[in-house]
Scaffold this active site. Sequence first.
Site, PDB file in Angstrom:
ATOM      1  N   ILE A  92      13.545   8.753  26.405  1.00 35.31           N
ATOM      2  CA  ILE A  92      12.408   9.607  26.060  1.00 35.31           C
ATOM      3  C   ILE A  92      11.423   9.595  27.226  1.00 35.31           C
ATOM      4  CG2 ILE A  92      10.518  10.000  24.428  1.00 35.31           C
ATOM      5  CD1 ILE A  92      13.424  10.364  23.302  1.00 35.31           C
ATOM      6  N   TYR A 143       0.814  -1.205   0.000  1.00 36.33           N
ATOM      7  CA  TYR A 143       0.000   0.000   0.000  1.00 36.33           C
ATOM      8  C   TYR A 143       0.851   1.261   0.000  1.00 36.33           C
ATOM      9  CZ  TYR A 143      -2.898  -3.791   1.376  1.00 36.33           C
ATOM     10  OH  TYR A 143      -3.507  -5.014   1.416  1.00 36.33           O
TER      11      TYR A 143
END
Length: 193
Positions: free
Chosen positions: A143, A102
Amino acid sequence: MTKYARRTALVAGEATGIGLAIAKRLVEGGASVLLTARTDEERAHAVAELGSAARVVTPSAVEADTGGVPGSPGLPGLPGFPDGVELLFADAVATARPLLPYLRDGGAIVLTAPTACPDAVTALAAELAARGIRVNAVAPGCIEAPGSGAVPLPPLGRLGAAEEVARAALFLATEATFTTGARLPVDGGLGHP
């Protein structure tokens, strides 16, 4: 801001943290975005953050709308993107691989996992080079995440933010047009001596 106008993007594998930060920046820049969310709670949070500017669906909805068999004849395409997507952000090669049919030729994939193996990135980049698809990865470390405990700080002396990883991922996807097979640490210098 229309920095990403007329771009179509799929953010798969994570609808919180980094994935959501990527989707927000894309939407703010005018892109059409499809974000997958694994749970109802993730989906509700993403819809609240993004509003109607992005489609938020479950991974199984993507499989159902695409017929579950990538590459099959008469495949209707991704939900809302019958011509496929230009940019794919995925948390791992295993998440990205079923979505490759896709992805438009000339597009870009950015893997967003801290454990993105450099060999896997370069192998996928080599595999997709003939289609003009660039494959790169960001390798986040240290993070800040809600509810996370104390962690040692990297050399920069602070934790990073999902937004900082999103900016690096978007750079690799849209600006680094002659870069493929690269793995960019976004870790405050943690990986450096």
